[in-house]
Design a protein around this motif. Structure first.
Motif, PDB file in Angstrom:
ATOM      1  N   MET A 130       0.770  -1.129  -0.296  1.00 55.76           N
ATOM      2  CA  MET A 130       0.205  -0.078   0.127  1.00 55.76           C
ATOM      3  C   MET A 130       1.132   1.399  -0.150  1.00 55.76           C
ATOM      4  O   MET A 130       1.391   1.668   0.796  1.00 55.76           O
ATOM      5  N   ILE A 131       0.699   1.820  -1.023  1.00 57.03           N
ATOM      6  CA  ILE A 131       1.526   3.522  -0.857  1.00 57.03           C
ATOM      7  C   ILE A 131      -0.094   4.491  -1.347  1.00 57.03           C
ATOM      8  O   ILE A 131      -0.512   4.376  -1.853  1.00 57.03           O
ATOM      9  N   ALA A 132       0.889   5.501  -0.550  1.00 54.71           N
ATOM     10  CA  ALA A 132      -0.705   6.709  -1.223  1.00 54.71           C
ATOM     11  C   ALA A 132       0.230   8.259  -0.588  1.00 54.71           C
ATOM     12  O   ALA A 132       0.751   8.433  -0.206  1.00 54.71           O
ATOM     13  N   TYR A 133      -0.288   9.012  -1.601  1.00 57.89           N
ATOM     14  CA  TYR A 133       0.371  10.461  -1.933  1.00 57.89           C
ATOM     15  C   TYR A 133      -0.320  11.419  -0.973  1.00 57.89           C
ATOM     16  O   TYR A 133      -1.011  11.223  -1.078  1.00 57.89           O
ATOM     17  N   SER A 134      -0.463  11.984  -0.467  1.00 52.72           N
ATOM     18  CA  SER A 134      -1.586  13.319   0.182  1.00 52.72           C
ATOM     19  C   SER A 134      -1.840  14.355  -1.264  1.00 52.72           C
ATOM     20  O   SER A 134      -0.800  14.080  -1.870  1.00 52.72           O
ATOM     21  N   GLN A 135      -2.921  15.090  -0.322  1.00 53.11           N
ATOM     22  CA  GLN A 135      -3.701  15.957  -1.845  1.00 53.11           C
ATOM     23  C   GLN A 135      -2.438  17.281  -1.935  1.00 53.11           C
ATOM     24  O   GLN A 135      -2.332  17.622  -2.908  1.00 53.11           O
ATOM     25  N   ASP A 136      -1.718  16.977  -1.207  1.00 50.77           N
ATOM     26  CA  ASP A 136      -0.324  18.279  -1.581  1.00 50.77           C
ATOM     27  C   ASP A 136       0.751  17.788  -1.483  1.00 50.77           C
ATOM     28  O   ASP A 136       2.413  19.178  -2.037  1.00 50.77           O
ATOM     29  N   ARG A 137       0.898  16.590  -1.818  1.00 46.80           N
ATOM     30  CA  ARG A 137       2.586  16.056  -2.215  1.00 46.80           C
ATOM     31  C   ARG A 137       3.259  15.400  -1.437  1.00 46.80           C
ATOM     32  O   ARG A 137       4.738  15.605  -1.533  1.00 46.80           O
ATOM     33  N   VAL A 179       6.825  -6.254  -8.262  1.00 41.28           N
ATOM     34  CA  VAL A 179       6.355  -4.827  -6.977  1.00 41.28           C
ATOM     35  C   VAL A 179       4.688  -5.145  -7.104  1.00 41.28           C
ATOM     36  O   VAL A 179       4.072  -5.637  -7.509  1.00 41.28           O
ATOM     37  N   LEU A 180       4.755  -4.556  -6.029  1.00 43.98           N
ATOM     38  CA  LEU A 180       3.556  -5.018  -5.309  1.00 43.98           C
ATOM     39  C   LEU A 180       2.131  -3.580  -5.250  1.00 43.98           C
ATOM     40  O   LEU A 180       0.804  -4.176  -4.740  1.00 43.98           O
ATOM     41  N   GLY A 181       2.361  -2.916  -4.989  1.00 42.06           N
ATOM     42  CA  GLY A 181       2.118  -1.226  -4.982  1.00 42.06           C
ATOM     43  C   GLY A 181       2.351  -0.156  -6.110  1.00 42.06           C
ATOM     44  O   GLY A 181       3.361   0.418  -6.583  1.00 42.06           O
ATOM     45  N   LEU A 182       1.272   0.686  -6.311  1.00 43.80           N
ATOM     46  CA  LEU A 182       1.832   2.313  -7.226  1.00 43.80           C
ATOM     47  C   LEU A 182       1.157   3.195  -6.662  1.00 43.80           C
ATOM     48  O   LEU A 182      -0.337   2.820  -6.630  1.00 43.80           O
ATOM     49  N   ALA A 183       1.388   4.069  -7.041  1.00 43.99           N
ATOM     50  CA  ALA A 183       0.864   5.234  -6.277  1.00 43.99           C
ATOM     51  C   ALA A 183       1.653   6.344  -7.152  1.00 43.99           C
ATOM     52  O   ALA A 183       2.786   7.083  -7.115  1.00 43.99           O
ATOM     53  N   PHE A 184       0.919   7.329  -7.873  1.00 42.17           N
ATOM     54  CA  PHE A 184       1.320   9.100  -8.632  1.00 42.17           C
ATOM     55  C   PHE A 184       1.043   9.961  -7.521  1.00 42.17           C
ATOM     56  O   PHE A 184      -0.260  10.029  -6.896  1.00 42.17           O
ATOM     57  N   ALA A 185       1.424  10.388  -7.391  1.00 38.22           N
ATOM     58  CA  ALA A 185       1.607  11.831  -6.995  1.00 38.22           C
ATOM     59  C   ALA A 185       1.036  13.012  -7.248  1.00 38.22           C
ATOM     60  O   ALA A 185      -0.097  12.530  -8.714  1.00 38.22           O
ATOM     61  N   SER A 186      -0.085  14.037  -7.063  1.00 37.29           N
ATOM     62  CA  SER A 186      -1.438  14.225  -7.535  1.00 37.29           C
ATOM     63  C   SER A 186      -1.013  15.516  -8.891  1.00 37.29           C
ATOM     64  O   SER A 186      -2.086  15.693  -9.340  1.00 37.29           O
ATOM     65  N   ASP A 187      -0.160  15.676  -8.813  1.00 32.20           N
ATOM     66  CA  ASP A 187       0.887  16.285 -10.241  1.00 32.20           C
ATOM     67  C   ASP A 187       1.221  15.607 -10.965  1.00 32.20           C
ATOM     68  O   ASP A 187       1.394  16.107 -12.064  1.00 32.20           O
ATOM     69  N   GLY A 188       1.474  13.995 -11.006  1.00 32.94           N
ATOM     70  CA  GLY A 188       1.715  13.449 -12.138  1.00 32.94           C
ATOM     71  C   GLY A 188       2.736  13.041 -12.141  1.00 32.94           C
ATOM     72  O   GLY A 188       4.183  12.547 -12.800  1.00 32.94           O
ATOM     73  N   GLN A 189       4.045  14.176 -11.170  1.00 27.47           N
ATOM     74  CA  GLN A 189       4.860  14.358 -11.553  1.00 27.47           C
ATOM     75  C   GLN A 189       6.487  13.381 -10.899  1.00 27.47           C
ATOM     76  O   GLN A 189       6.753  13.533 -10.468  1.00 27.47           O
ATOM     77  N   ALA A 190       5.392  12.497 -10.035  1.00 28.78           N
ATOM     78  CA  ALA A 190       6.113  11.727  -9.246  1.00 28.78           C
ATOM     79  C   ALA A 190       5.780  10.299  -9.367  1.00 28.78           C
ATOM     80  O   ALA A 190       4.063  10.252  -8.805  1.00 28.78           O
ATOM     81  N   LEU A 191       6.303   8.948  -9.816  1.00 26.93           N
ATOM     82  CA  LEU A 191       4.645   7.164  -9.107  1.00 26.93           C
ATOM     83  C   LEU A 191       6.400   6.887  -8.012  1.00 26.93           C
ATOM     84  O   LEU A 191       7.776   7.491  -7.774  1.00 26.93           O
ATOM     85  N   ALA A 192       5.556   6.181  -7.206  1.00 24.11           N
ATOM     86  CA  ALA A 192       6.870   5.432  -6.410  1.00 24.11           C
ATOM     87  C   ALA A 192       5.785   3.798  -6.362  1.00 24.11           C
ATOM     88  O   ALA A 192       4.658   4.039  -6.854  1.00 24.11           O
ATOM     89  N   ALA A 193       6.896   3.057  -6.389  1.00 26.99           N
ATOM     90  CA  ALA A 193       6.506   1.352  -6.744  1.00 26.99           C
ATOM     91  C   ALA A 193       6.444   0.615  -5.589  1.00 26.99           C
ATOM     92  O   ALA A 193       8.036   1.475  -4.857  1.00 26.99           O
ATOM     93  N   GLY A 194       6.078   0.267  -4.562  1.00 25.00           N
ATOM     94  CA  GLY A 194       6.540  -0.599  -3.302  1.00 25.00           C
ATOM     95  C   GLY A 194       6.627  -2.441  -3.546  1.00 25.00           C
ATOM     96  O   GLY A 194       5.881  -2.605  -4.830  1.00 25.00           O
TER      97      GLY A 194
END
Length: 741
Positions: A136-143, A387-402
């Protein structure tokens, strides 16, 4: 000095000391043996001095030779480390970048410089969690904050804005609820409320200050949970459906939603909630009227979908199952149209914030980005683990993978994929760029190439061949084998079609600097010259050259260069509207793929299938010397681009390797390797712009600039152990000594 020399010197001094004529008294003068002894001693001393000089010279030569050997050894170590860094990028890109910086610091060679310049590409920063498997990975709305949840129940908060920080800001108190099954920030309100769900229930945390998270509430439920799109309600999987809690103030339970199968996953779009169920179904809900689903999709997955995602606008749904693959469908009024299989099974799915890109990842340790418009893969990133999890930042300028290893990677400035590019051309003054791709043609203001400005888009078929007039008022696009279209660019916000010329078998086209003359070459070996100032009319023709696939006008418009399958490169005088040959060479050993004039018109470069580029000095075209060959490519050299001052040249082969040459010194500067190296041009003296059917990419050619950016995001300096692994006993000089501080 040998023994004989020493003995002779001793005997001479002995005679000198014993001679009564020399020393009859303390101040005696004269004596018959004085001058003879002095001459003998002086000769011996001169010989001694000569031997000292010879010995010193020999020692200096030996020192210089040892220095050269030491320098050669350091260069060999640096180049070996640069090669290792290239291979390392697939598994540990941050370490690879630091090794590249260190290798270039030790020895500036084409190999080390190329490895360093390749490091300018956005790469992942690796962060190690205390969790064992990060699903599980999640970005806050303000990144600003990134949350990770692991199978051992660990939830950690990280500084998403500072990739140099390698430790979490905080770790939430661990529960005995088992794996973290859901992790989400509240989508509205700006209060940074985090939801974390395990089998024991749902925990809500206030993380306005992520270093000091504050517990808000504990709600009953299972390991699947989510916020509704407006952030006012929490949804949690229950034994017989979905539990709901209002967050208007203190959480208040709402009537649950009954379902016939256990909810295993949630996905939330703009005004839509999607649930995955243990019976393999996927159900689409209106959160305002949750009594019955708007649609139910039978996926065929045995235990429910392994991954589930919905685009932020709620218009596209994606799911994946191990035995069924990855599927997509468009949602119309929350009803799925005909699902289409998108690709292999994926363990993780995520949509970009603009909904134009889908990220997938799974067992093959590769994160892939797909364009939903073209259904084509636009780029990919290697990950060292599954890779088990993916998440984009709200501006699309970062991608995280667990991953299964408990580490996660962040790719910064790599997730935005606006439009796959198939064609690219720059104006001679480097202020205007034209591109073509899946979305048609586009004009860009590139006076600052790092901050290009979109001026206009217009409808043009995708093409890889374009030509722009020197005054940037006309553009020619080639439809291979069919026709060439000339566009009027005087209004850069609304390009207009000037003329379309059908040319059977069309292979290449070029525009004169004033945009009034067009040259075309075809696969039948014909070379045609056209007047396109007004209504197009043919001026001249030549044939019998084989496939004419390369054309270019000189900067003053007086000469036209052509090349093709007959291996010949020809110069034509076109000042009178005719094709008068003034010079040619046949130095290529195979077909000519491209020709390009230098910015001053005194040099012509041709590239070919013989894996070479030929540099032809044509200051006097009728008495031009034999062209010089640039070798080293491993495949057909398709294109070439000069720097604005003409001092440097970039040559690119079809395998994605670009070699940078110093034409004044006649030497290789660097070698770049990347799949996106197709059309490569100098945007300015220190920047390359490239395209290869994926996206535009900029390359900083300043080693110091690239090294500064690498160290800016480096988390930890290269350790002494790591240094010895790559550089042996060379004294330790960490490339980024302030990293991690």
């Amino acid at each position: 000095m040998d023994e004989g020399f020493g003995a002779r010197l001793g005997r001479a001094w002995g005679r000198y000391a014993r001679d009564p004529c020399l020393f009859p008294g303390p101040f005696a003068a004269g004596g018959t043996g004085w001058f003879a002894v002095v001459r003998e001693v002086r000769g011996l001393l001169l010989a001694l001095a000569a031997l000292v000089v010879v010995a010193g010279a020999a020692a200096g030569l030996a020192w210089r030779e040892s220095g050269r050997a030491g320098t050669a050894r350091v260069i060999a170590l640096a180049e070996r480390a640069a090669d290792q860094a290239r291979a390392l990028r697939a598994t540990d890109p941050e370490l690879a970048a630091q090794v590249s910086v260190a290798a270039h610091d030790l020895a500036d060679t084409p190999r080390t410089r190329g490895a360093l310049l390749n490091s300018a590409e956005p790469y992942a920063t690796r962060l190690r969690s205390s969790g064992d498997r990060l699903r599980m990975i999640a970005y806050s709305q303000d990144r600003a904050v990134l949350a990770t949840g692991a199978d051992n129940g660990v939830v950690e908060l990280w500084d998403a804005a500072d990739p140099r920080r390698r430790t979490p800001l905080a770790t939430l108190p661990r529960t005995a609820g088992g794996p973290v099954g859901a992790l989400a920030f509240r989508p509205a309100g700006g209060d940074r409320v985090l939801l974390a769900a395990t089998r024991r229930g749902v925990e809500l945390w206030n993380v306005v200050n992520p270093a000091r998270p504050r517990h808000v509430a504990a709600l009953p439920g299972a390991a699947a949970a989510a916020f509704t799109p407006d952030g006012r309600t929490v949804l949690a999987a229950a034994a017989r459906g979905v539990g709901r809690w209002s967050l208007a103030g203190k959480p208040v339970p709402l009537p649950p939603v009954r379902t016939s199968a256990q909810v295993t996953r949630f996905a939330v779009g703009d005004d839509t909630v999607v649930t995955g169920h243990g019976d393999g179904s996927v159900r689409v809900w209106d959160p305002a009227t949750p009594a019955t689903p708007a649609d139910t999709i039978r996926t065929g997955a045995r235990n429910g979908p392994a991954a589930l995602a919905i685009s932020p606008d709620g218009g596209t749904l994606a799911w994946s199952a191990p035995e069924r693959g990855t599927w997509l469908c468009r949602l119309d009024a929350r009803r799925c149209g005909r699902p289409t299989r998108y690709g292999a099974p994926a363990g993780a799915l995520a949509f970009s914030p603009d909904g134009a890109t889908l990220a997938t990842a799974g067992d093959d340790r590769t994160v892939r980005l797909w364009s939903l418009a073209t259904r084509a893969q636009v780029t990919s990133f290697r990950h060292p683990d599954r890779v088990l999890g993916l998440a984009f930042a709200s501006d699309g300028q970062a991608l995280a993978a667990g991953s299964v290893a408990g580490a996660f990677y962040q790719w910064h400035h790599a997730a935005r994929v606006p439009d796959p590019v198939t064609g690219l051309v720059l104006s001679r003054d480097r202020t205007l760029m034209a591109t073509t791709g899946a979305r048609g043609g586009a004009l860009w203001d590139v006076r600052d190439p790092w901050h290009r400005v979109l001026l206009s888009r217009w409808n043009v078929p995708p093409t890889t061949r374009m030509a722009m007039s020197g005054d940037a008022r006309r553009l020619a696009t080639v439809e291979d084998g069919e026709a060439v279209t000339v566009w009027d660019l005087r209004d850069r916000y609304a390009p207009a079609r000037h003329a379309r010329l059908p040319v059977p078998g069309l292979a290449a086209a070029a525009l004169s600097p004033d945009g009034r003359t067009l040259a075309t070459g075809d696969h039948a070996g014909r070379l045609l010259l056209w007047d396109v100032a007004a209504r197009p009319r043919r001026l001249a023709a030549r044939d019998g050259f084989g496939d004419v696939g390369a054309l270019d006008f000189s900067p003053d418009g007086g000469l036209l260069a052509s090349g093709g399958a007959d291996r010949g490169v020809r110069l034509w005088d076109v000042r009178r509207g005719a094709l008068d040959e003034v010079a040619h060479h046949e130095e290529h050993e195979d077909a000519v793929a491209g020709v390009r004039f230098g910015p001053k018109g005194d040099v012509l470069v041709s590239t070919g299938r013989d894996r070479t580029a030929r540099v032809w000095s044509i200051a006097d075209p009728r008495h031009a010397p034999r062209p010089a060959a640039l070798r080293g490519h491993g495949d057909t050299v398709g294109g070439a681009g000069f720097s604005p001052d003409g001092a440097a040249l970039a040559t690119t082969d079809v395998s994605g390797t670009t070699r940078l040459w110093d034409l004044r010194a006649g030497r290789l500067i660097a070698e770049l390797t990347h799949p996106d190296l197709g059309t490569v041009l100098y945007a300015d003296d220190r920047t390359l712009v490239s395209a290869a059917g994926r996206d535009l990419r900029l390359w900083d050619l300043r080693p110091e600039g690239v090294a500064a950016r690498v160290c800016e995001v480096a988390g930890m300096p290269l350790t002494r152990v790591g240094w010895r692994r790559y550089f042996g006993d060379v004294p330790y000089r960490p490339p980024c000594p302030s990293a991690g501080r």
